[in-house]
Motif scaffolding. Structure first.
Motif, mmCIF file in Angstrom:
data_model
loop_
_atom_site.group_PDB
_atom_site.id
_atom_site.type_symbol
_atom_site.label_atom_id
_atom_site.label_comp_id
_atom_site.label_asym_id
_atom_site.label_seq_id
_atom_site.Cartn_x
_atom_site.Cartn_y
_atom_site.Cartn_z
ATOM 1 N N ARG A 112 4.855 46.430 89.605
ATOM 2 C CA ARG A 112 4.388 47.385 90.616
ATOM 3 C C ARG A 112 3.672 48.572 89.960
ATOM 4 N NH1 ARG A 112 9.744 47.662 94.572
ATOM 5 N NH2 ARG A 112 9.380 45.674 95.659
ATOM 6 N N CYS A 113 4.239 49.068 88.849
ATOM 7 C CA CYS A 113 3.634 50.209 88.159
ATOM 8 C C CYS A 113 2.253 49.846 87.625
ATOM 9 C CB CYS A 113 4.540 50.681 87.038
ATOM 10 S SG CYS A 113 3.922 52.132 86.145
ATOM 11 N N LEU A 114 2.150 48.688 86.996
ATOM 12 C CA LEU A 114 0.857 48.274 86.449
ATOM 13 C C LEU A 114 -0.158 48.009 87.564
ATOM 14 C CD1 LEU A 114 1.813 45.945 83.451
ATOM 15 C CD2 LEU A 114 1.221 48.359 83.441
ATOM 16 N N TYR A 115 0.312 47.470 88.705
ATOM 17 C CA TYR A 115 -0.614 47.191 89.809
ATOM 18 C C TYR A 115 -1.188 48.496 90.343
ATOM 19 C CZ TYR A 115 -2.388 45.737 94.356
ATOM 20 O OH TYR A 115 -3.206 45.529 95.454
ATOM 21 N N ALA A 116 -0.324 49.471 90.563
ATOM 22 C CA ALA A 116 -0.800 50.760 91.071
ATOM 23 C C ALA A 116 -1.720 51.435 90.063
ATOM 24 C CB ALA A 116 0.392 51.663 91.398
ATOM 25 N N GLY A 117 -1.350 51.378 88.800
ATOM 26 C CA GLY A 117 -2.190 51.987 87.778
ATOM 27 C C GLY A 117 -3.533 51.306 87.658
ATOM 28 N N GLN A 118 -3.559 49.959 87.789
ATOM 29 C CA GLN A 118 -4.810 49.221 87.681
ATOM 30 C C GLN A 118 -5.753 49.582 88.836
ATOM 31 O OE1 GLN A 118 -5.546 47.135 85.040
ATOM 32 N NE2 GLN A 118 -7.633 47.227 85.899
ATOM 33 N N GLN A 119 -5.165 49.828 90.039
ATOM 34 C CA GLN A 119 -5.990 50.228 91.176
ATOM 35 C C GLN A 119 -6.690 51.554 90.880
ATOM 36 O OE1 GLN A 119 -6.475 48.254 93.928
ATOM 37 N NE2 GLN A 119 -5.256 46.767 92.755
ATOM 38 N N LEU A 120 -5.935 52.517 90.317
ATOM 39 C CA LEU A 120 -6.538 53.795 89.961
ATOM 40 C C LEU A 120 -7.590 53.631 88.867
ATOM 41 C CD1 LEU A 120 -3.370 56.081 89.950
ATOM 42 C CD2 LEU A 120 -5.263 56.168 91.601
ATOM 43 N N LEU A 121 -7.293 52.780 87.887
ATOM 44 C CA LEU A 121 -8.238 52.563 86.792
ATOM 45 C C LEU A 121 -9.534 51.951 87.298
ATOM 46 C CD1 LEU A 121 -8.432 52.944 83.749
ATOM 47 C CD2 LEU A 121 -7.522 50.637 83.456
ATOM 48 N N ASP A 122 -9.418 51.020 88.243
ATOM 49 C CA ASP A 122 -10.622 50.389 88.797
ATOM 50 C C ASP A 122 -11.461 51.411 89.561
ATOM 51 O OD1 ASP A 122 -9.855 48.003 87.707
ATOM 52 O OD2 ASP A 122 -8.951 47.222 89.558
ATOM 53 N N ARG A 123 -10.818 52.299 90.324
ATOM 54 C CA ARG A 123 -11.552 53.326 91.065
ATOM 55 C C ARG A 123 -12.299 54.258 90.113
ATOM 56 N NH1 ARG A 123 -7.603 56.426 94.887
ATOM 57 N NH2 ARG A 123 -9.543 57.645 95.182
ATOM 58 N N ILE A 124 -11.607 54.632 89.026
ATOM 59 C CA ILE A 124 -12.250 55.540 88.060
ATOM 60 C C ILE A 124 -13.457 54.866 87.427
ATOM 61 C CG2 ILE A 124 -11.913 56.716 85.848
ATOM 62 C CD1 ILE A 124 -9.001 57.166 86.694
ATOM 63 N N ARG A 125 -13.316 53.612 87.073
ATOM 64 C CA ARG A 125 -14.440 52.900 86.451
ATOM 65 C C ARG A 125 -15.597 52.706 87.443
ATOM 66 N NH1 ARG A 125 -10.786 48.295 83.353
ATOM 67 N NH2 ARG A 125 -10.151 49.629 81.587
#
Length: 480
Positions: A112-125
């Motif tokens: 869950r932590c990695l999924y949420a973090g990946q969503q933020l990372l994708d938005r930033i990119r």
């Protein structure tokens, strides 16, 4: 469960019965006579400990070790008690009960932590950073930290037991590891190292003493031979001087002085006080540094004393031989002198030339014989000197280790006597290896020094910066 907590049993007191963790076990039948609620144990650690101690050498077999078998039993039982505590069924049940659950929950938190973090990372990119995303990321990082703490709390009871199990095994290994200074084998190795160093120092001292003795013996022999050669050369010159005097008398014979010169030849002394002559001369041989001045003087006195008799005999032999040879030729020489006086000028010149040629040939023959004797004496002296030197070298080779000598591996190790020594050490390392390493590799090696310099640069009151063409400072910004 301790044996005192168990109910009485018919097998109690039987030598074949053992109280194990999971109940009474009959060693004769190989079965548990009283089962517990846990799976049967597969090994009797107390029996193993007793057998291991029984296999140890007794105190009489280990000279100088004041140990008792009971001490070993106590130590082994302590380890067994620790093992029993760690491997008790409750702990095993705890691992079985908590392990899968903790892993499942931590895996879910992880995903869950990695999924949420990946969503933020994708938005930033995709959209880049802005104030809104920065605030969301800050909240996420705090939640990630909390998740780590939560995951750690769930797995700690399980991993702590594994750490304790690992500690039990590593403790057992460390207590018998000779490389560990606190272990008994390590302490024994320490005493062995000290004893080996002592034995090596004693052997080295003996070797050095023998080397000094051999060097002094070689120097004494060499000095003796050089003194003898020097005195022989001077004495030979002295003998030749007197032989030439006899030859000069022989050459001065004439009819008008024949009787007078013949009398001088007959009266020429064939003896010499060699001791007095040796006392009057000085040697040009350098004093050996391996010998003390007093010892060198004693060697010189010994050489003079030993040569005195030999020189006296040599002088007598040489002078008598030459004098007698001249005396034997006197009658024939007197006749030849008369022939020369009675002959004409041309005949007299011829006879005189024959006499001179014969005398020169005779003188050359005698000189060659004398030089041959000197060469033989010199060769013999050199042979004896080489033999003495070889005896000294082989004497060093025969210097064997006496008694027991433990095998040793000797390595040189730097001992810094002052802080400035490390400048030399670093300089040597840099010139041979450091200058060939990359900046990244050097950064790892000098991490502590670089950290110190960073701390000095970030001092709020008095920042200090290094000024060098190879050094640059950059700002490291971290969001809080």
């Amino acid at each position: 469960m301790a044996s005192k907590d168990r109910d009485p049993h018919p097998c109690d007191g039987c030598p074949k019965m053992r109280i194990c963790i999971n109940g009474r076990r009959c060693q004769e039948l190989g079965v548990y006579t009283q089962h517990s609620q846990y799976p049967p144990c597969t090994i009797n650690t107390n029996e193993i400990a007793v057998n291991a101690v029984d296999d140890m050498p007794t105190i009489g077999e280990i000279p100088g070790v004041n140990a008792r078998k009971n001490d070993a039993l106590i130590m082994t039982n302590d380890n067994n008690n620790m093992a029993v505590t760690i491997f008790r069924p409750q702990n095993v049940q705890q691992i079985v009960a908590l392990g899968p659950s903790a892993f499942e929950q931590n895996t879910l938190s992880h995903d869950r932590c990695l999924y949420a973090g990946q969503q933020l990372l994708d938005r930033i990119r995709r959209d880049g950073m802005n104030d809104e995303i920065d605030r969301e990321v800050a909240v996420f990082i705090e939640k990630a930290k909390a998740t780590v703490n939560k995951m750690n709390g769930k797995r700690s009871p399980v991993t702590k037991l594994f750490d304790e199990i690992r500690t039990v095994f590593t403790t057992l290994e460390a207590e018998v590891d000779p490389k560990k200074s606190a272990s008994i084998p390590g302490q024994l190795q320490h005493y062995r190292d000290k004893y080996a160093a002592k034995k090596r120092a004693e052997a080295e001292a003996k070797r050095m003493e023998e080397a000094r003795r051999q060097a002094a013996a070689l120097a004494r022999t060499r000095y003796t031979n050089e003194l003898e050669e020097d005195y022989k050369a001077q004495f030979n010159a002295y003998v030749i001087q007197h032989i030439n005097a006899l030859v000069a008398l022989d050459a001065s014979l004439a009819l008008d002085n024949f009787n007078e010169v013949s009398a001088k030849i007959k009266a020429y002394p064939a003896t010499v006080d060699a001791s007095a002559w040796l006392a009057s001369v000085r040697s040009g041989v350098r004093l050996p540094c391996e010998l003390a001045p007093e010892e060198s003087r004693l060697v010189d006195d010994g050489v003079r004393k030993s040569l005195a008799v030999r020189f006296a005999e040599q002088y007598q032999f040489e002078i008598e031989a030459n004098r007698d040879d001249i005396l034997d030729r006197l009658p024939s020489k007197q006749k030849e002198l008369r022939r020369i006086a009675d002959a004409g000028a041309e005949e007299a010149a011829r006879i005189k030339a024959e006499i001179e040629a014969r005398e020169r040939a005779e003188a050359q023959r005698k000189e060659q014989e004398r030089m041959a004797r000197e060469a033989a004496d010199k060769a013999q002296a050199e042979l004896e000197a080489k033999k003495a030197e070889m005896d000294g070298l082989f004497g060093m080779a025969r210097l064997q280790k006496t008694g027991y000598q433990p095998k040793t591996a000797v390595r040189k190790r730097i001992v810094a006597l002052a802080p400035e020594a490390f400048l030399q050490i670093v300089g040597f390392w840099w010139s041979h290896e450091g200058q060939n390493l990359s900046v990244e590799e050097l950064g790892k090696i000098f991490k502590k020094m670089v950290t110190f310099c960073d701390k000095a640069a970030n001092d709020k009151d008095n920042p200090v910066f290094l000024e060098d063409a190879n050094i640059a400072y950059q700002d490291e910004v971290k969001a809080k």
